[in-house]
Design an enzyme around this catalytic site. Sequence first.
Site, mmCIF file in Angstrom:
data_model
loop_
_atom_site.group_PDB
_atom_site.id
_atom_site.type_symbol
_atom_site.label_atom_id
_atom_site.label_comp_id
_atom_site.label_asym_id
_atom_site.label_seq_id
_atom_site.Cartn_x
_atom_site.Cartn_y
_atom_site.Cartn_z
ATOM 1 N N HIS A 195 -8.176 15.116 1.889
ATOM 2 C CA HIS A 195 -7.048 14.213 1.689
ATOM 3 C C HIS A 195 -7.257 13.671 0.155
ATOM 4 O O HIS A 195 -8.233 14.150 -0.752
ATOM 5 C CB HIS A 195 -7.883 12.791 2.151
ATOM 6 C CG HIS A 195 -7.191 12.673 3.645
ATOM 7 N ND1 HIS A 195 -7.906 13.514 4.931
ATOM 8 C CD2 HIS A 195 -6.149 12.303 4.106
ATOM 9 C CE1 HIS A 195 -7.281 13.307 5.942
ATOM 10 N NE2 HIS A 195 -6.298 12.652 5.582
ATOM 11 N N GLY A 244 0.961 -1.100 -0.009
ATOM 12 C CA GLY A 244 0.061 0.113 0.081
ATOM 13 C C GLY A 244 0.916 1.206 -0.101
ATOM 14 O O GLY A 244 2.111 1.336 0.041
ATOM 15 N N LYS A 297 -8.254 7.584 -0.523
ATOM 16 C CA LYS A 297 -8.600 7.425 0.935
ATOM 17 C C LYS A 297 -9.951 7.022 0.954
ATOM 18 O O LYS A 297 -10.788 7.151 0.393
ATOM 19 C CB LYS A 297 -8.715 8.847 1.721
ATOM 20 C CG LYS A 297 -8.903 8.337 3.166
ATOM 21 C CD LYS A 297 -8.199 9.760 3.788
ATOM 22 C CE LYS A 297 -8.664 9.313 5.310
ATOM 23 N NZ LYS A 297 -7.943 8.267 5.925
#
Length: 257
Positions: free
Chosen positions: A144, A22, A148
Amino acid sequence: MTDVREKGPAEAARVGVLGARGRMGMEVCKAVDGAPDLELVAAVDQGDDLTEVADAGAGVVVDFTTPDAVMDNLRWCVERGVHAVVGTTGFTEQRLDQVRGWLADRPGVGVVIAPNFGIGAVLMMQFAARAARHFESVEIVEQHHPRKLDAPSGTATHTARLIAAARAEAGLGPAPDATRDEVAGARGADIDGVRVHAVRATGLVAHQEVLFGTTGETLTIRHDSYDRASFMPGVLLAVREVVRRPGLTVGLDALLD
Ligand SMILES: NC(=O)C1=CN([C@@H]2O[C@H](COP(=O)(O)OP(=O)(O)OC[C@H]3O[C@@H](n4cnc5c(N)ncnc54)[C@H](O)[C@@H]3O)[C@@H](O)[C@H]2O)C=CC1
Ligand SMILES: O=C(O)C1=N[C@H](C(=O)O)C[C@H](O)C1
């Protein structure tokens, strides 16, 4: 089952990363690899077998996965005496109590769970908690990257709870607000009485503003992470410290004092 408490300090510096493919996991692997006192011994992602971590003799695991995966991972670590540093979001009070329950059976094991490993973000939350009792109004805007998965962010949720606790302690009631929501969500989410707004846009990484207001003045406290490298000093600090801190530590604050 080998317990990390039976291992020497060298083994405790052997680090496994969960969520290794990730965005955060890759950055953590790089940071651990580059740290002279730490060794990256396992890099595990979805579909890989967690026993890789045990077979590699990891003493500390770092988890940046998903709110759906993290509890099983954490339980697995605690049961095997592997210390854990967790950045994954989604930790409610109920989840934290569950972790405390597992740790009660494994008294030497340490777990650090932090909603944000950025030193500036930790300070932003502390400043916001300090300011909270002086202002009748407060709202949080978190911003963000659009990949996300969760909203509002773990940082915003944690900040809202800190502010709500400080307001309650100071005897402040609800923030004044005569507005009626014409469209659902227009006034954001309500977390313990604090409005939280989540923005998602390409180009952003992780940002948060806390806006306070009182008669004739406002105070804005803002933090920006422009690069995931910003989280690494905090992650490495937690990896080095967790072996000395049995039980559950929430937030980085205690490690920075
Ligand atoms: N505390 C902090 O300072 C920070 C926390 N985060 C949080 O960390 C988490 C991960 O964020 P990103 O890296 O951006 O997400 P990402 O989606 O890029 O990475 C998550 C990785 O976990 C893997 N994964 C899913 N289930 C797994 C399992 N059971 N075992 C092992 N790996 C598994 C996925 O395949 C993926 O590679 C999110 O909850 C995010 O909010 C992100 C940045 C900073
Ligand atoms: O997903 C992210 O990117 C981030 N997640 C954490 C959060 O939800 O607060 C920390 C930081 O904001 C980056």
